[in-house]
Motif scaffolding. Structure first.
Motif, short mmCIF file in Angstrom:
data_model
loop_
_atom_site.label_atom_id
_atom_site.label_comp_id
_atom_site.label_asym_id
_atom_site.label_seq_id
_atom_site.Cartn_x
_atom_site.Cartn_y
_atom_site.Cartn_z
N LEU A 199 -35.50 13.73 -37.52
CA LEU A 199 -36.10 13.73 -36.19
C LEU A 199 -37.46 14.42 -36.21
O LEU A 199 -38.42 13.94 -35.60
N GLU A 202 -40.11 12.46 -37.57
CA GLU A 202 -40.34 11.29 -36.72
C GLU A 202 -40.04 9.98 -37.45
O GLU A 202 -40.77 8.99 -37.33
N HIS A 204 -38.12 6.64 -37.71
CA HIS A 204 -37.62 5.75 -36.67
C HIS A 204 -36.63 4.75 -37.25
O HIS A 204 -36.62 4.48 -38.45
N GLY A 205 -35.78 4.21 -36.37
CA GLY A 205 -34.85 3.16 -36.79
C GLY A 205 -33.41 3.53 -36.52
O GLY A 205 -32.90 4.52 -37.05
N TRP A 206 -32.76 2.73 -35.68
CA TRP A 206 -31.36 2.99 -35.38
C TRP A 206 -30.49 2.86 -36.62
O TRP A 206 -29.45 3.53 -36.74
N TYR A 209 -30.16 6.38 -38.07
CA TYR A 209 -29.46 7.42 -37.30
C TYR A 209 -28.02 7.07 -36.96
O TYR A 209 -27.17 7.96 -36.94
N GLU A 246 -47.22 9.86 -23.95
CA GLU A 246 -45.83 9.38 -23.97
C GLU A 246 -45.32 9.15 -22.55
O GLU A 246 -45.47 10.02 -21.69
N PRO A 250 -38.43 11.17 -26.89
CA PRO A 250 -37.34 10.51 -27.64
C PRO A 250 -35.96 10.75 -27.02
O PRO A 250 -35.13 9.84 -26.98
N HIS A 253 -35.57 8.54 -24.02
CA HIS A 253 -35.42 7.14 -24.44
C HIS A 253 -34.00 6.87 -24.95
O HIS A 253 -33.37 5.87 -24.56
#
Length: 454
Positions: A199, A202, A204-206, A209, A246, A250, A253
Motif C-alpha cells: 500500500l 502504491e 495497484h491491482g486487485w 491484494y 484526488e 484509496p 475508493h
C-alpha cells in the motif's frame, strides 16, 4: 445484469436504510425457517462442513458465516474507523463525547449483566454479549425515522458505533482466543506487513491484494485468533486522507467498492445463519427466567441507554467537552436507546462465549434478538418525537406569510417587516368589511371588485 442496473443496485446497498432492511429480512427469514415444519433443514444446513481440512478450513456453514463473511463487514468497519481517525469526528476534541459514550455504553451493560448473573447464580461468560452496537441496524433506524434530525446526530452515532466496534474486536481477540498457534500468527503478521508495504509503495491491482488478503485471513484463522481481526487490520492500513488532485482516497475508493458486498451479501448471510433460534412461548419466557439471558436483555435495553447517556452527560458536566450545539439532551437519550441494538456482533460474541453449550447459545441469541427489538422500538419512538419537533422547527423557519421570498423568521426583528405585515392585515380586513357591507345591502352587485361599469 446490465451495467446501469448493476450500478443502481450497488448504490442502493451503500445506503444504511437498504442494508438495514436486508439485515432485518435475513433475520426474519432465519426465524421463520428455524421455527417452520422444515426446521431440521436449517440445522443440517448450518452444520454442513466444507473446505480444505489440511489448511484448517474444513468449517461448517455457520463458522464460514461468522469467521469468513463477517471479515468483510469488519474490513469495512476498519476503513470507517481509519477515516474517522484521520478526517472525521475522532480527529479532534469533538471526539471526546462519543468516545466516552461508547466506552461507558460497553462498561455499563457488562456491569448490568455481571450483577444480574452474580445475584442469580448464572454464568459470567456472557458479560461481553450486550456490549456491542450494530452499526447497520442502528444507522438504518436513524435513516428511516430521522429524516429531519440534525446531521450531527448521525455523526455522533457513527462515531460511537465505530469505537464500539473497535473495542468489540479487542474483546474478541483477547477474551475469546483459547489457544494460539504462534507460527501461524507470525506468518499472518508478516502477511499484514507485506500488505502494508504494498500500500505504501502504491502498488495497484486487485489481483495482488485479494489473494494476499485471503492468505492473511487463512493464517489468522489457523493461528486461533478470530479471523475477523485480519479484516480490521487491513482496513486500518488503507490511506483515508486525500492528496492534491484526488477525488477519493484509496480507503474511500475501496470502501465504495466493498460496502455493497458487505451490506448486500456478507451481513445478511451471517444473520440468516445466526438468527435462527426457537421463539416459542416457552423459549421467550425462559429469556426472563435465566440470569444469563435476562442479563443480556437488561444489558442491551437498560445498560446501553444508561451508559451512553450517562457517560455523555457526565463528560459534558465535569470536563471542557461540550455537546454539539445542534443537539439537545433528548437527542442523546434517543441515540442512547438506539445503541441497544446489538444484533450482528452480539450474536457473534454469544456464539463464542457459550460455544460448548448449544442450548444456552440459542437462548442467548433469542435474548439478543428480544433486547435489540425492544431497544429498536423504544429508540424509534423517541426519535419519532424528536423528528416531529425538528420538522416543525424547519417548517417555521421556512414560513413566508407575506410571500416576499424571505422567510419570516429572518424579518421578525425588522420594523419594516412589521409595518408591511400590518398593512397586509389591514388591507385584508378592509376587504372583508366591504364584502360584508355588500352582502347586507343586497345591492345585487355582481362585480366582486365593487367597480360597476356605468
Amino acid at each position: 445484469m446490465p451495467l446501469p442496473e448493476r450500478n443502481f443496485v450497488a448504490d442502493a446497498l451503500r445506503t444504511e436504510t437498504v442494508g438495514g432492511v436486508l439485515l432485518l429480512l435475513a433475520a426474519v427469514a432465519a426465524l421463520v425457517w428455524a421455527n417452520s415444519p422444515v426446521s431440521g433443514s436449517y440445522v443440517s444446513t448450518l452444520g454442513f462442513h466444507f473446505g480444505v481440512a489440511s489448511l484448517h478450513l474444513d468449517l461448517s456453514v455457520g463458522h464460514w458465516a461468522a469467521d469468513g463473511l463477517l471479515t468483510i463487514f469488519f474490513f469495512v468497519a476498519g476503513i470507517e474507523l481509519k477515516r474517522e481517525l484521520v478526517a472525521g469526528e475522532l480527529r479532534g476534541p469533538a471526539a471526546a463525547l462519543p468516545v466516552v459514550a461508547a466506552v461507558c455504553g460497553m462498561a455499563v451493560p457488562a456491569l448490568v449483566y455481571a450483577i444480574v448473573n452474580a445475584t442469580g447464580g448464572g454464568s459470567l461468560q456472557g458479560w461481553a454479549v450486550p456490549t456491542a452496537t450494530d452499526i447497520a441496524f442502528a444507522l438504518a433506524v436513524l435513516a428511516v425515522i430521522g429524516t429531519s434530525l440534525p446531521s450531527a446526530l448521525r455523526a455522533f452515532l457513527l462515531t460511537l458505533a465505530v469505537v464500539d466496534d473497535l473495542f468489540a474486536i479487542l474483546i474478541i481477540a483477547v477474551y475469546f482466543t483459547s489457544s494460539i498457534d504462534f507460527a501461524a500468527l507470525g506468518l499472518a503478521v508478516v502477511g499484514l506487513a507485506v500488505f502494508w508495504v504494498l500500500l505504501r509503495k502504491e502498488v495497484h491491482g486487485w489481483y495482488v491484494y485479494v489473494p494476499l488478503a485471503l492468505v492473511n485471513w487463512a493464517l489468522m484463522h489457523a493461528s486461533g485468533v478470530h479471523a475477523t481481526i485480519a479484516g480490521v487490520a487491513m482496513g486500518l492500513m488503507l490511506r483515508c486522507h486525500r492528496r492534491d488532485g484526488e477525488e477519493q482516497s484509496p480507503g474511500e475508493h475501496i470502501e465504495h467498492l466493498v460496502r455493497p458486498l458487505s451490506a448486500g451479501v456478507a451481513v445478511p448471510l451471517f444473520a440468516l445463519f445466526s438468527a435462527g433460534v426457537s421463539v416459542s412461548g416457552g423459549a421467550l419466557a425462559d429469556v426472563f427466567a435465566r440470569p444469563e439471558t435476562l442479563g443480556v436483555v437488561l444489558g442491551l435495553v437498560v445498560g446501553k441507554a444508561v451508559g451512553v447517556f450517562g457517560g455523555t452527560w457526565l463528560t459534558a458536566r465535569f470536563t471542557k467537552a461540550e455537546l454539539n450545539p445542534e443537539l439537545a439532551w433528548a437527542d442523546v437519550l434517543a441515540v442512547a436507546s438506539l445503541a441497544g441494538i446489538g444484533f450482528t456482533v452480539s450474536l457473534l460474541i454469544g456464539e463464542l462465549a457459550f460455544a460448548g453449550d448449544p442450548v444456552l447459545t440459542s437462548e442467548v441469541k433469542a435474548a439478543v434478538l428480544l433486547g435489540s427489538l425492544i431497544s429498536a422500538i423504544l429508540a424509534a419512538t423517541l426519535l419519532k418525537l424528536r423528528n416531529n419537533r425538528y420538522r416543525r422547527l424547519v417548517e417555521e423557519e421556512e414560513r413566508d406569510d407575506d410571500l416576499d421570498g424571505i422567510p419570516d423568521v429572518y424579518e421578525q426583528d425588522n420594523p419594516a417587516y412589521h409595518l408591511r405585515m400590518a398593512a397586509i392585515h389591514e388591507a385584508k380586513a378592509a376587504e372583508h368589511r366591504r364584502l360584508a357591507e355588500v352582502a347586507r345591502s343586497g345591492s345585487g352587485d355582481d362585480d366582486p371588485s365593487g367597480m360597476i361599469e356605468g
